[in-house]
Design an enzyme around this catalytic site. Structure first.
Site, short mmCIF file in Angstrom:
data_model
loop_
_atom_site.label_atom_id
_atom_site.label_comp_id
_atom_site.label_asym_id
_atom_site.label_seq_id
_atom_site.Cartn_x
_atom_site.Cartn_y
_atom_site.Cartn_z
N GLY A 219 0.82 -1.21 0.00
CA GLY A 219 0.00 0.00 0.00
C GLY A 219 0.85 1.25 0.00
O GLY A 219 1.98 1.25 -0.50
N SER A 220 0.33 2.30 0.60
CA SER A 220 1.00 3.59 0.56
C SER A 220 2.15 3.66 1.55
O SER A 220 2.18 2.96 2.58
CB SER A 220 0.00 4.71 0.87
N THR A 223 0.96 4.73 5.14
CA THR A 223 0.44 3.64 5.97
C THR A 223 1.56 2.71 6.41
O THR A 223 1.59 2.23 7.55
CB THR A 223 -0.62 2.85 5.20
N GLY A 224 2.51 2.45 5.52
CA GLY A 224 3.65 1.61 5.88
C GLY A 224 4.44 2.17 7.04
O GLY A 224 4.86 1.43 7.94
N GLU A 242 5.68 -3.32 0.85
CA GLU A 242 5.83 -2.89 -0.54
C GLU A 242 5.01 -1.61 -0.69
O GLU A 242 3.78 -1.64 -0.60
CB GLU A 242 5.32 -3.98 -1.49
#
Length: 476
Positions: A219-220, A223-224, A242
């Site tokens: 995701g983004s 968020t990571g 990723e």
């Protein structure tokens, strides 16, 4: 619906829906998993863990092959679910659905090829490498490939002996449910794979689970980063990320204008620009006017339409209307700071989630941010030579995909030696990826190789087993 311990059940958390972005009709409705329901999913996975791990990889591979067979038998159902929920043309959705099945055999091959069978013997001991699963792992999937990307982490996790709690994107609960139904048809034992639906609160419950031993997220970057911060003190949890990228594609003295333009279009606009590997920056050297003129001409010819259209369009919708507005806002900001539109991206009358592909020359833009624009907007940057192009390509916090279109092998060699990227392409679209090679980025694009052939490596742990030899015994 949630799938816990081999049973489908309603949720009791916050209600939410998924709408078809093309028709705007409701496709799925349900309630998010509560903290207690997430706990039940982890308890079921933990209960199933010992027996699943004890099966041995060959038996687990049989279960995975059964799933591949079921997917191939129901590929049209999975294709339609993906297309209906994401807005992809049917040809694009079918490519994803078929990749779900293909991933299974590739992963089994990777397991056999990549596991280290080193043995050490001396006069007093025997030693060997053995592998142990992490335990219960969670997969938090993205919306753009709601089946293939999540499955690309579920399959190696299962093969390595882990049990899985799967939380798809809250934007694509339906496609995820269809895929888990196929796992159920394949006869996966109860508790081995569990599905919990929901958004942020469901993810937070997953993070708080004491039994969590691995978290695989696509995701983004934003968020990571939050996930990494939340797990700062959970050293026992492996976090594989990723996170996309601001991917560069260099054009430097290519052999063919038409071939170059075709590869640029496939790099920038496949899946309506909603691939993490899409080129966001087109870096051109020298006199690029002939190439850019042809690119503009061919981009104007791109068909954007509904999945049901005949002939099928090249591009479908974005995931929702807000995604279109994000692209247009980003474009407006660039234009306000000196960028020049070669083709402006515009919302289309087809529906609120449809947008046309855009090309913006940002060479003299006074305010360029290093952001991933998740949509069909390509930024052109003009530079004098290859060295300047490589510097520009590396001027990013990310490092997922990069490519160069050029005729001379020596130019590619210079590029690959200096580019900072996990995926390096020569005379190919950046959006192509082989399932038999590693997939993942460097820098702020993530860690490990969270997809591709080497995903198996972060799903289990190599253990050193050493045993003393009784006196007078020969080493083996």
């Amino acid at each position: 619906m949630h799938y816990v311990n081999g049973k489908w059940q309603q949720g009791y958390g916050e209600p939410f829906v998924s709408n078809n972005p093309v028709t705007e009709e409701m496709l799925w409705q349900g309630q998010a998993a509560t903290t207690e329901e997430v706990h039940q999913a982890f308890a079921a996975a933990d209960e199933a863990q010992a027996a699943w791990s004890a099966l041995g990889w060959e038996e687990r591979a049989k279960a995975i092959r059964r799933f591949a067979t079921v997917v191939n038998q129901h590929v049209d159902i999975l294709t339609k679910a993906i297309s209906d929920e994401v807005g992809k043309p049917l040809w694009d959705a079918a490519t994803e659905a078929k990749a779900v099945a293909a991933k299974c055999e590739i992963t089994i091959d990777a397991y056999q090829q990549l596991c280290d069978e080193t043995q050490v013997s001396t006069n007093t001991l025997n030693g060997r490498v053995v592998y142990r699963p992490l335990g219960v792992v969670a997969v938090i999937g993205p919306f753009n490939f709601p089946a293939h990307i999540a499955n690309g982490q579920i399959v190696p996790a299962l093969l390595a002996g882990n049990c899985v709690v799967f939380k798809p994107s809250e934007l694509t609960p339906y496609a995820a449910q269809v895929m888990v139904e196929l796992w159920e048809k394949a006869g996966l034992p109860p508790g081995v794979l569990n599905l919990v639906q929901g958004g942020v609160s469901t993810s937070q419950a997953i993070l708080a689970e004491p039994k969590l031993r691995g978290l695989f997220f696509t995701g983004s970057r934003a968020t990571g980063v939050k996930l990494r911060e939340a797990l700062t003190h959970r050293l026992e949890v492996l976090l594989a990320l990723e996170l996309g990228g601001n991917n560069p594609l260099i054009v430097h003295r290519p052999a063919s204008i038409d071939e170059t333009v075709d590869r640029v279009i496939k790099s920038a606009y496949l899946t309506s620009g909603q691939r993490c590997t899409c080129a966001r920056r087109l870096i051109v050297t020298g006199d690029a006017e002939p190439i850019l003129r042809r690119l503009v001409e061919k981009t104007r010819d791109i068909t954007v339409g509904r999945p049901s259209d005949q002939p099928e369009p090249f591009m479908g919708s974005l995931i929702h209307a807000n995604a279109v507005q994000n692209v247009l806002r980003f474009q407006s900001d660039l234009l306000a700071h000196g960028a020049i539109p070669l083709i402006e991206s515009k919302q289309l009358s087809l529906g609120a989630a449809f947008v046309s592909p855009g090309i913006i020359d940002v060479t003299n833009c006074t305010s360029r941010t290093d952001e991933e624009v998740f949509g069909p907007l390509l930024q052109v940057i003009r530079v004098p030579d290859l060295d300047a192009a490589i510097r520009e390509a590396n001027d990013t916090q990310y490092g997922l995909a990069a490519g160069i279109l050029c005729a001379d092998r020596a130019h590619f060699d210079r590029f690959r030696e200096h580019i900072q990227s996990g995926l390096i392409n020569w005379n190919l679209p950046t959006t192509g990826a082989s399932g038999r090679l590693p997939f993942g980025g460097i820098g702020q694009s993530g860690n490990y190789r969270p997809a591709g052939y080497h995903a198996i490596n972060f799903c289990h742990v190599p253990i050193a087993e050493v045993e003393a030899l009784p006196e007078g015994t020969d080493a083996k």
